[in-house]
Scaffold this motif. Structure first.
Motif, PDB file in Angstrom:
ATOM      1  N   PHE A   4      12.598  38.257  42.041  1.00 26.32           N
ATOM      2  CA  PHE A   4      13.517  37.127  42.157  1.00 26.32           C
ATOM      3  C   PHE A   4      12.785  35.851  41.728  1.00 26.32           C
ATOM      4  O   PHE A   4      12.329  35.065  42.563  1.00 26.32           O
ATOM      5  CB  PHE A   4      14.026  37.006  43.586  1.00 26.32           C
ATOM      6  CG  PHE A   4      14.592  38.285  44.147  1.00 26.32           C
ATOM      7  CD1 PHE A   4      15.498  39.037  43.415  1.00 26.32           C
ATOM      8  CD2 PHE A   4      14.217  38.746  45.398  1.00 26.32           C
ATOM      9  CE1 PHE A   4      16.028  40.225  43.920  1.00 26.32           C
ATOM     10  CE2 PHE A   4      14.731  39.920  45.917  1.00 26.32           C
ATOM     11  CZ  PHE A   4      15.646  40.661  45.170  1.00 26.32           C
ATOM     12  N   PRO A   5      12.652  35.621  40.431  1.00 27.27           N
ATOM     13  CA  PRO A   5      11.786  34.544  39.935  1.00 27.27           C
ATOM     14  C   PRO A   5      12.224  33.140  40.314  1.00 27.27           C
ATOM     15  O   PRO A   5      11.421  32.214  40.270  1.00 27.27           O
ATOM     16  CB  PRO A   5      11.819  34.742  38.415  1.00 27.27           C
ATOM     17  CG  PRO A   5      13.058  35.538  38.147  1.00 27.27           C
ATOM     18  CD  PRO A   5      13.244  36.408  39.338  1.00 27.27           C
ATOM     19  N   GLY A   6      13.493  32.958  40.684  1.00 28.48           N
ATOM     20  CA  GLY A   6      13.942  31.627  41.080  1.00 28.48           C
ATOM     21  C   GLY A   6      13.741  31.330  42.552  1.00 28.48           C
ATOM     22  O   GLY A   6      13.994  30.205  43.009  1.00 28.48           O
ATOM     23  N   LEU A   7      13.291  32.307  43.317  1.00 29.35           N
ATOM     24  CA  LEU A   7      13.191  32.167  44.772  1.00 29.35           C
ATOM     25  C   LEU A   7      12.023  31.269  45.166  1.00 29.35           C
ATOM     26  O   LEU A   7      10.883  31.510  44.773  1.00 29.35           O
ATOM     27  CB  LEU A   7      13.024  33.548  45.408  1.00 29.35           C
ATOM     28  CG  LEU A   7      13.006  33.607  46.931  1.00 29.35           C
ATOM     29  CD1 LEU A   7      14.350  33.175  47.509  1.00 29.35           C
ATOM     30  CD2 LEU A   7      12.642  35.023  47.400  1.00 29.35           C
ATOM     31  N   GLU A   8      12.321  30.221  45.950  1.00 29.23           N
ATOM     32  CA  GLU A   8      11.296  29.329  46.476  1.00 29.23           C
ATOM     33  C   GLU A   8      11.196  29.397  48.001  1.00 29.23           C
ATOM     34  O   GLU A   8      10.109  29.249  48.558  1.00 29.23           O
ATOM     35  CB  GLU A   8      11.583  27.874  46.079  1.00 29.23           C
ATOM     36  CG  GLU A   8      11.587  27.607  44.590  1.00 29.23           C
ATOM     37  CD  GLU A   8      11.907  26.149  44.299  1.00 29.23           C
ATOM     38  OE1 GLU A   8      11.837  25.312  45.228  1.00 29.23           O
ATOM     39  OE2 GLU A   8      12.248  25.849  43.144  1.00 29.23           O
ATOM     40  N   HIS A   9      12.335  29.586  48.667  1.00 33.58           N
ATOM     41  CA  HIS A   9      12.414  29.484  50.124  1.00 33.58           C
ATOM     42  C   HIS A   9      12.464  30.865  50.771  1.00 33.58           C
ATOM     43  O   HIS A   9      13.279  31.713  50.389  1.00 33.58           O
ATOM     44  CB  HIS A   9      13.677  28.718  50.537  1.00 33.58           C
ATOM     45  CG  HIS A   9      13.719  27.308  50.060  1.00 33.58           C
ATOM     46  ND1 HIS A   9      13.316  26.245  50.834  1.00 33.58           N
ATOM     47  CD2 HIS A   9      14.136  26.780  48.871  1.00 33.58           C
ATOM     48  CE1 HIS A   9      13.474  25.120  50.155  1.00 33.58           C
ATOM     49  NE2 HIS A   9      13.978  25.419  48.967  1.00 33.58           N
ATOM     50  N   VAL A  10      11.610  31.071  51.768  1.00 34.12           N
ATOM     51  CA  VAL A  10      11.658  32.289  52.570  1.00 34.12           C
ATOM     52  C   VAL A  10      11.543  31.899  54.041  1.00 34.12           C
ATOM     53  O   VAL A  10      10.635  31.145  54.427  1.00 34.12           O
ATOM     54  CB  VAL A  10      10.525  33.274  52.201  1.00 34.12           C
ATOM     55  CG1 VAL A  10      10.507  34.455  53.168  1.00 34.12           C
ATOM     56  CG2 VAL A  10      10.703  33.788  50.770  1.00 34.12           C
ATOM     57  N   ASN A  11      12.479  32.393  54.839  1.00 39.00           N
ATOM     58  CA  ASN A  11      12.406  32.209  56.291  1.00 39.00           C
ATOM     59  C   ASN A  11      11.737  33.426  56.909  1.00 39.00           C
ATOM     60  O   ASN A  11      12.293  34.534  56.865  1.00 39.00           O
ATOM     61  CB  ASN A  11      13.803  32.037  56.893  1.00 39.00           C
ATOM     62  CG  ASN A  11      14.349  30.638  56.714  1.00 39.00           C
ATOM     63  OD1 ASN A  11      13.590  29.694  56.527  1.00 39.00           O
ATOM     64  ND2 ASN A  11      15.659  30.501  56.762  1.00 39.00           N
ATOM     65  N   MET A  12      10.561  33.224  57.469  1.00 38.05           N
ATOM     66  CA  MET A  12       9.861  34.289  58.174  1.00 38.05           C
ATOM     67  C   MET A  12      10.227  34.148  59.651  1.00 38.05           C
ATOM     68  O   MET A  12       9.661  33.324  60.369  1.00 38.05           O
ATOM     69  CB  MET A  12       8.354  34.171  57.957  1.00 38.05           C
ATOM     70  CG  MET A  12       7.934  34.235  56.499  1.00 38.05           C
ATOM     71  SD  MET A  12       8.507  35.725  55.625  1.00 38.05           S
ATOM     72  CE  MET A  12       7.798  37.025  56.627  1.00 38.05           C
ATOM     73  N   SER A  13      11.193  34.936  60.066  1.00 36.38           N
ATOM     74  CA  SER A  13      11.771  34.744  61.388  1.00 36.38           C
ATOM     75  C   SER A  13      11.205  35.732  62.396  1.00 36.38           C
ATOM     76  O   SER A  13      10.760  36.830  62.046  1.00 36.38           O
ATOM     77  CB  SER A  13      13.291  34.874  61.313  1.00 36.38           C
ATOM     78  OG  SER A  13      13.818  33.846  60.495  1.00 36.38           O
ATOM     79  N   ILE A  14      11.250  35.328  63.644  1.00 35.07           N
ATOM     80  CA  ILE A  14      10.687  36.108  64.739  1.00 35.07           C
ATOM     81  C   ILE A  14      11.839  36.585  65.612  1.00 35.07           C
ATOM     82  O   ILE A  14      12.761  35.835  65.923  1.00 35.07           O
ATOM     83  CB  ILE A  14       9.676  35.266  65.532  1.00 35.07           C
ATOM     84  CG1 ILE A  14       8.517  34.886  64.600  1.00 35.07           C
ATOM     85  CG2 ILE A  14       9.164  36.010  66.748  1.00 35.07           C
ATOM     86  CD1 ILE A  14       7.498  33.958  65.219  1.00 35.07           C
ATOM     87  N   SER A  15      11.782  37.827  66.020  1.00 34.03           N
ATOM     88  CA  SER A  15      12.913  38.468  66.670  1.00 34.03           C
ATOM     89  C   SER A  15      13.334  37.777  67.955  1.00 34.03           C
ATOM     90  O   SER A  15      12.523  37.223  68.696  1.00 34.03           O
ATOM     91  CB  SER A  15      12.561  39.922  66.984  1.00 34.03           C
ATOM     92  OG  SER A  15      13.640  40.573  67.614  1.00 34.03           O
ATOM     93  N   MET A  16      14.624  37.840  68.208  1.00 34.75           N
ATOM     94  CA  MET A  16      15.214  37.378  69.462  1.00 34.75           C
ATOM     95  C   MET A  16      14.464  37.983  70.649  1.00 34.75           C
ATOM     96  O   MET A  16      14.223  39.189  70.689  1.00 34.75           O
ATOM     97  CB  MET A  16      16.671  37.811  69.502  1.00 34.75           C
ATOM     98  CG  MET A  16      17.435  37.366  70.710  1.00 34.75           C
ATOM     99  SD  MET A  16      17.798  35.608  70.647  1.00 34.75           S
ATOM    100  CE  MET A  16      18.885  35.518  69.226  1.00 34.75           C
TER     101      MET A  16
END
Length: 393
Positions: free
Chosen positions: A348-360
């Motif tokens: 996904f070459p246009g991807l800049e943002h990633v949310n690294m989320s932590i489980s509920m």
């Protein structure tokens, strides 16, 4: 190129027990004193993320959750506070649920937050998914078509208020302003006072069903999309669908551009240890979200089983390993997570943002440790930032 890492913290308080053998979700109820600890926990997470160089912390607006899962009712007020106790990190609204607001009050409150935080708040809107919340505030949730119709009109009003010196609106749900006498003349238009000073306003919205109507609406209004609960296999369709919607509007986007992917993660020295430690948090996530339709592929019988203590295996409730295979969850050592994210970056070459989320359900101390470990061992592989942090833009 991935270079903006964030997390989504929906506001769960620390829970005394977790997992399929623990208290069922509908039996959780905590005293106000414990529910109010969400604000101290939110501040601790934001301070740590700021120190570690994250791009943003995303908060979620929710109401009436005595179960302790999502306990932040006003994320704009919270964002203003966080901006006063941290020097750099941006605070995202993931999301303000527009049907629970009058659109002009939401526009005013965001404008206030924009000015008081010097542009550090990121605007976000959503349609909602809790009937208890949305219907209690007098808006439709059970009627999905009515919910979408109301939401779309509200967003159009909000964007007019942000971007036009003065405006009027005549729609199905709102006539703004009303044709009333005011100080010797008949009211014909309104001006938001103050408007956001950092314009154009960056606006985000969750992508859930990835319907053509919804995506065309987003692209038409310049709204960026957040795809939660899975990169890789599960997100491939929405990624392509958003780019196709942009093409219909005459915009040529790289795959992943103007989008953010969400991944649940847990780091440990080995994959086996990570799975063992994340499992009770993952199971708490399922207990919370399965009845709301946010555990992909789960059957009604499995949802029913997840509402009870134990017996999940016999009922076939999907394990965390199942969603690791789809790319929605990651559990393992840092070097494997780096490789996983590098693969996403290549596809996904246009991807800049990633949310690294932590489980509920993850306790505060574990959240802070996971965020630190990720910042020190993973983030530097994606930017030229100082050790343990990342370049800010």
């Amino acid at each position: 190129m991935i270079d903006k890492f964030a997390t989504v913290y929906a506001g769960h308080v620390d829970l005394p027990d977790m997992g399929q053998g623990a208290t069922p979700a509908n039996e959780r109820r905590y005293p106000n004193e414990h529910l109010a600890t969400v604000f101290e926990k939110t501040e601790a997470v934001a301070r740590a993320m700021d120190d570690l160089g994250y791009h943003a912390i995303w908060l979620a607006e929710h109401h009436f959750q005595h179960e302790g899962y999502e306990c932040l009712p006003n994320i704009l007020m919270t964002a203003v506070h966080l901006a006063h106790v941290t020097p750099r990190i941006r605070i995202g609204c993931a999301f303000n649920i527009a049907p629970m607001w009058h659109p002009l009050r939401l526009a005013e409150d965001f404008a206030t937050a924009d000015i008081l935080t010097r542009g550090r708040v990121i605007f976000g809107v959503g349609r909602g998914y809790h009937t208890r919340e949305v219907e209690t505030f007098g808006a439709p949730m059970l009627d999905a078509a009515a919910n979408r119709e109301l939401f779309e009109e509200q967003v159009e009003i909000i964007l007019k208020a942000f971007n036009e010196e003065s405006f009027a609106h005549h729609g199905k749900h709102y006539t703004l302003p009303p044709a009333v006498p005011y100080r010797g003349y008949e009211l014909r238009e309104l001006t938001l006072v103050p408007r956001p000073v950092h314009r154009p306003v960056e606006c985000w919205q969750p992508i859930v069903s990835a319907s053509r109507r919804g995506l065309d609406f987003m692209v038409r209004h310049g709204i960026k999309g957040t795809i939660g609960g899975g990169a890789a296999t599960m997100a491939e369709g929405p990624l392509h669908a958003y780019r196709e919607a942009a093409a219909r509007a005459g915009r040529n986007l790289a795959l992943g551009e103007d989008l953010c992917l969400g991944i649940f993660f847990y780091l440990a020295e080995t994959r086996e240890k990570a799975i063992r430690e994340i499992t009770p948090f993952y199971e708490e996530h399922v207990k919370m979200f399965a009845p709301l339709g946010f555990v992909p592929g789960i059957t009604p019988a499995q949802v029913e089983a997840a509402a009870r203590r134990g017996g999940w295996g016999a009922a076939g409730v999907p394990t965390v390993e199942h969603y690791m295979k789809t790319g929605a969850w990651f559990a393992g050592p840092p070097e494997e997570l780096v490789a996983y994210l590098k693969d996403l970056e290549a596809r996904f070459p246009g991807l800049e943002h990633v949310n690294m989320s932590i489980s509920m359900g993850t306790p505060k101390a574990v959240m802070l440790e996971q965020l630190r470990w990720f910042a020190e061992e993973v983030m530097p592989k994606f930017s030229a930032a100082r050790p343990g942090g990342q370049r800010r833009t």
